[in-house]
Design a protein around this motif. Structure first.
Motif, mmCIF file in Angstrom:
data_model
loop_
_atom_site.group_PDB
_atom_site.id
_atom_site.type_symbol
_atom_site.label_atom_id
_atom_site.label_comp_id
_atom_site.label_asym_id
_atom_site.label_seq_id
_atom_site.Cartn_x
_atom_site.Cartn_y
_atom_site.Cartn_z
ATOM 1 N N LEU A 1 0.818 -1.212 0.000
ATOM 2 C CA LEU A 1 0.000 0.000 0.000
ATOM 3 C C LEU A 1 0.852 1.262 0.000
ATOM 4 N N ALA A 2 1.924 1.224 0.766
ATOM 5 C CA ALA A 2 2.739 2.421 0.899
ATOM 6 C C ALA A 2 4.148 2.041 1.306
ATOM 7 N N ARG A 3 5.110 2.790 0.742
ATOM 8 C CA ARG A 3 6.490 2.468 1.061
ATOM 9 C C ARG A 3 7.037 3.297 2.201
ATOM 10 N N ASN A 4 6.256 4.278 2.667
ATOM 11 C CA ASN A 4 6.753 5.020 3.827
ATOM 12 C C ASN A 4 5.623 5.359 4.784
ATOM 13 N N GLY A 5 5.989 5.685 5.986
ATOM 14 C CA GLY A 5 5.025 5.921 7.044
ATOM 15 C C GLY A 5 4.047 7.025 6.731
ATOM 16 N N GLU A 6 4.571 8.113 6.152
ATOM 17 C CA GLU A 6 3.737 9.260 5.872
ATOM 18 C C GLU A 6 2.590 8.875 4.944
ATOM 19 N N LEU A 7 2.910 8.156 3.880
ATOM 20 C CA LEU A 7 1.904 7.755 2.910
ATOM 21 C C LEU A 7 0.916 6.776 3.535
ATOM 22 N N SER A 8 1.416 5.870 4.404
ATOM 23 C CA SER A 8 0.538 4.923 5.085
ATOM 24 C C SER A 8 -0.532 5.665 5.859
ATOM 25 N N GLU B 1 25.012 6.796 -5.763
ATOM 26 C CA GLU B 1 23.962 5.902 -5.301
ATOM 27 C C GLU B 1 22.817 6.711 -4.727
ATOM 28 N N THR B 2 21.616 6.071 -4.647
ATOM 29 C CA THR B 2 20.482 6.807 -4.101
ATOM 30 C C THR B 2 20.660 6.964 -2.594
ATOM 31 N N VAL B 3 20.123 8.058 -2.063
ATOM 32 C CA VAL B 3 20.304 8.365 -0.646
ATOM 33 C C VAL B 3 19.429 7.467 0.225
ATOM 34 N N SER B 4 18.128 7.348 -0.127
ATOM 35 C CA SER B 4 17.247 6.488 0.646
ATOM 36 C C SER B 4 16.091 6.014 -0.224
ATOM 37 N N VAL B 5 15.296 5.078 0.267
ATOM 38 C CA VAL B 5 14.222 4.517 -0.563
ATOM 39 C C VAL B 5 13.139 5.531 -0.887
ATOM 40 N N THR B 6 12.959 6.515 -0.020
ATOM 41 C CA THR B 6 11.865 7.446 -0.249
ATOM 42 C C THR B 6 12.307 8.684 -1.028
ATOM 43 N N SER B 7 13.567 8.752 -1.402
ATOM 44 C CA SER B 7 14.055 9.920 -2.125
ATOM 45 C C SER B 7 14.739 9.485 -3.412
ATOM 46 N N LYS B 8 14.566 10.294 -4.482
ATOM 47 C CA LYS B 8 15.194 9.962 -5.763
ATOM 48 C C LYS B 8 16.582 10.585 -5.881
ATOM 49 N N LYS B 9 16.935 11.408 -4.886
ATOM 50 C CA LYS B 9 18.205 12.116 -4.933
ATOM 51 C C LYS B 9 19.372 11.134 -4.968
ATOM 52 N N ARG B 10 20.389 11.441 -5.782
ATOM 53 C CA ARG B 10 21.572 10.589 -5.827
ATOM 54 C C ARG B 10 22.730 11.340 -5.209
ATOM 55 N N LYS B 11 23.583 10.571 -4.514
ATOM 56 C CA LYS B 11 24.724 11.250 -3.923
ATOM 57 C C LYS B 11 25.986 10.728 -4.605
ATOM 58 N N TYR B 12 26.883 11.650 -4.937
ATOM 59 C CA TYR B 12 28.106 11.252 -5.607
ATOM 60 C C TYR B 12 29.157 10.854 -4.605
ATOM 61 N N LYS B 13 29.800 9.760 -4.879
ATOM 62 C CA LYS B 13 30.782 9.270 -3.926
ATOM 63 C C LYS B 13 32.162 9.769 -4.326
ATOM 64 N N ASP C 1 -11.716 -5.673 12.252
ATOM 65 C CA ASP C 1 -11.514 -6.028 13.653
ATOM 66 C C ASP C 1 -10.927 -4.864 14.437
ATOM 67 N N SER C 2 -10.860 -3.718 13.764
ATOM 68 C CA SER C 2 -10.377 -2.452 14.329
ATOM 69 C C SER C 2 -9.036 -2.549 15.054
ATOM 70 N N ASN C 3 -8.055 -3.119 14.399
ATOM 71 C CA ASN C 3 -6.704 -3.000 14.966
ATOM 72 C C ASN C 3 -5.884 -1.965 14.200
ATOM 73 N N SER C 4 -6.598 -0.894 13.746
ATOM 74 C CA SER C 4 -5.909 0.127 12.945
ATOM 75 C C SER C 4 -4.905 0.929 13.768
ATOM 76 N N ASN C 5 -4.980 0.776 15.101
ATOM 77 C CA ASN C 5 -4.003 1.494 15.922
ATOM 78 C C ASN C 5 -2.583 0.931 15.749
ATOM 79 N N MET C 6 -2.511 -0.260 15.175
ATOM 80 C CA MET C 6 -1.202 -0.858 14.892
ATOM 81 C C MET C 6 -0.601 -0.295 13.598
ATOM 82 N N PHE C 7 -1.427 0.424 12.892
ATOM 83 C CA PHE C 7 -1.053 0.913 11.570
ATOM 84 C C PHE C 7 0.310 1.609 11.557
ATOM 85 N N GLY C 8 0.469 2.551 12.472
ATOM 86 C CA GLY C 8 1.696 3.338 12.518
ATOM 87 C C GLY C 8 2.926 2.479 12.698
#
Ligand SMILES: [Zn+2]
Length: 433
Positions: A8-15, A169-181, A40-47
């Motif tokens: 459904l979502a790759r990061n917490g914010e989107l979830s 390489e990419t910085v993180s999964v949620t960002s498209k930014k690339r960092k030069y080594k 069963d209303s266990n949506s509190n586990m969502f986060g």
């Protein structure tokens, strides 16, 4: 219903966003791994799960990265686009069977012979040599070679037969930014594929690039920069010192296949523009000229006088407040301290208003004096007698000049007649509309 939350979502914010949308619209979310079941209303586990999945996909990404590392260390080319002159098969680079390897060699030779990035690019474009993005089959690939493309080829270490990976390489999964080594983090494997350029030649070019890298002299801005355009392709015109004038920017960059020269000498253009401005003014009917300006001046003065009226009203108000305060003080409704403070603050306000008011009055006097009918005539003569086209005059009158193929200019004036002359007039009073 989703297989798991990570689908459904790759990061917490989107979830959380999805969770809120679902709640607001009475939609239930069920993941088949049993983690989430809002029925069963266990949506509190969502986060917690959202966070877990984000961490998990970071780990996956790290695993992929290390897989790439292993792959490169085995001599596989891991990027999807091979360098110009090579093709990619099962992770290995092979020399193409067309003329692109020769083009690469030619680029290196021409650079060593003293040509610059842009000059090399211009020639390649003129000859219709396919560009790297065309060879790579990119959508909307441009047929224009740029100096930056040539430079990227000259600096690509793969041409000597080495495999150099992990340059970014990419910085993180949620960002498209690339960092030069940094260079010592590169993975270099020697002689993994057939070279196109010898090591000696490659090294010589790298040294030459370093030594030729000079600080560009601050781009001199010329009188017509930003105002002059090619009438055919719309590109801005470039000033060329050796031509003492301007030529079409796309011709300058890409040569005659892109556009024509459209040369205009700066001195010539200055004379043409100045004469055109003078012509325009001299053709104006004197009476009309004066009337339009009078009207403009009147509107301006009216505006200023209205402001003065408002300031006066405000001052009267403040004075009334002072009187009221005095009465209160006399009737012992307020103490001396409060009274003094109020009076001193009110006096400050009155002083400020008086200053602004006087300033307005001066401007009105100035305008009235400067815009007497006789002076207007003089000013018109003054414009007609201007000897030199200054940036100030140019920018006041003209918005855009287009140069046609035969070198004749098409002039676009900035304002409708009246406002131009008024704005020229207001130079003296520094009170432009
Ligand atoms: Zn052009």
């Amino acid at each position: 219903m989703a297989k798991e939350l990570s689908r459904l979502a790759r990061n917490g914010e989107l979830s959380y966003q999805i969770k809120n949308i679902a709640q607001a619209n009475n939609i239930h979310i069920i993941t088949l791994d049993g983690a989430i079941n809002t029925v069963d209303s266990n949506s509190n586990m969502f986060g917690i799960y959202a966070w877990l999945y984000e961490t998990e996909s970071q780990n996956t990404s790290r695993r992929i990265k290390s897989a790439i590392k292993i792959k490169s260390s085995k001599g596989y080319f891991t990027s999807s686009i091979p360098p110009y002159g090579y093709y990619l098969e099962k992770g290995k680079l092979y020399k193409r069977n067309d003329n692109t390897p020769e083009i690469v060699q030619r680029i290196f030779k021409e650079y060593l012979s003293g040509k610059g990035f842009d000059a090399i690019a211009k020639k390649l474009y003129e000859e219709g040599i396919p560009t790297p993005s065309q060879i790579a089959g990119k959508a909307n690939a441009s047929d224009k070679w740029h100096g930056s493309t040539v430079r990227a080829i000259l600096e690509n270490p793969h041409y000597v037969g080495d495999l150099v990976q992990g340059r970014s390489e990419t910085v993180s999964v949620t960002s498209k930014k690339r960092k030069y080594k940094s260079e010592n983090e590169f993975i270099i494997l020697k002689n993994t594929h057939e070279p196109i350029i010898s090591r000696e030649e490659f090294l010589a070019v790298q040294q030459l690039i370093k030594s030729r890298r000079r600080i560009r002299p601050q781009q001199q801005t010329h009188l017509f920069t930003n105002i002059l355009f090619c009438a055919d392709c719309g590109h801005g015109m470039h000033y060329k010192k050796n031509r003492k004038g301007y030529i079409c920017g796309s011709y300058n960059k890409h040569g005659s296949k892109a556009c024509n020269e459209h040369l205009i000498k700066e001195d010539e253009l200055k004379t043409i523009i100045l004469n055109d401005i003078k012509n325009l003014i001299s053709k104006l009917d004197n009476e009309k000229f004066i009337k339009t300006i009078e009207a403009k001046v009147k509107t301006n003065i009216d505006k200023l006088e209205k402001q003065i009226k408002n300031y006066k009203k405000e001052i009267e108000n403040l004075k009334a407040q002072k009187r009221k305060a005095l009465n209160k003080f006399i009737n012992e409704e307020i103490n001396k301290e409060d009274y003094d403070m109020f009076i001193s603050e009110t006096n400050k306000k009155i002083n400020n208003l008086t200053t602004v008011l006087e300033k307005n009055q001066t401007i009105i006097n100035d305008i009235s004096k400067n815009f007497s009918l006789k002076d207007l005539d003089n000013l018109k003569n003054m414009i007609i007698n201007i000897k030199e086209l200054t940036p100030d005059i140019l920018n006041r009158f003209i918005e855009r000049i287009e140069i046609k193929a035969d070198g004749t200019p098409k002039i676009f004036y900035r304002f409708s007649g009246a406002s131009v002359y008024f704005s020229a007039l207001s130079i003296n009073t520094q009170h432009s509309t």
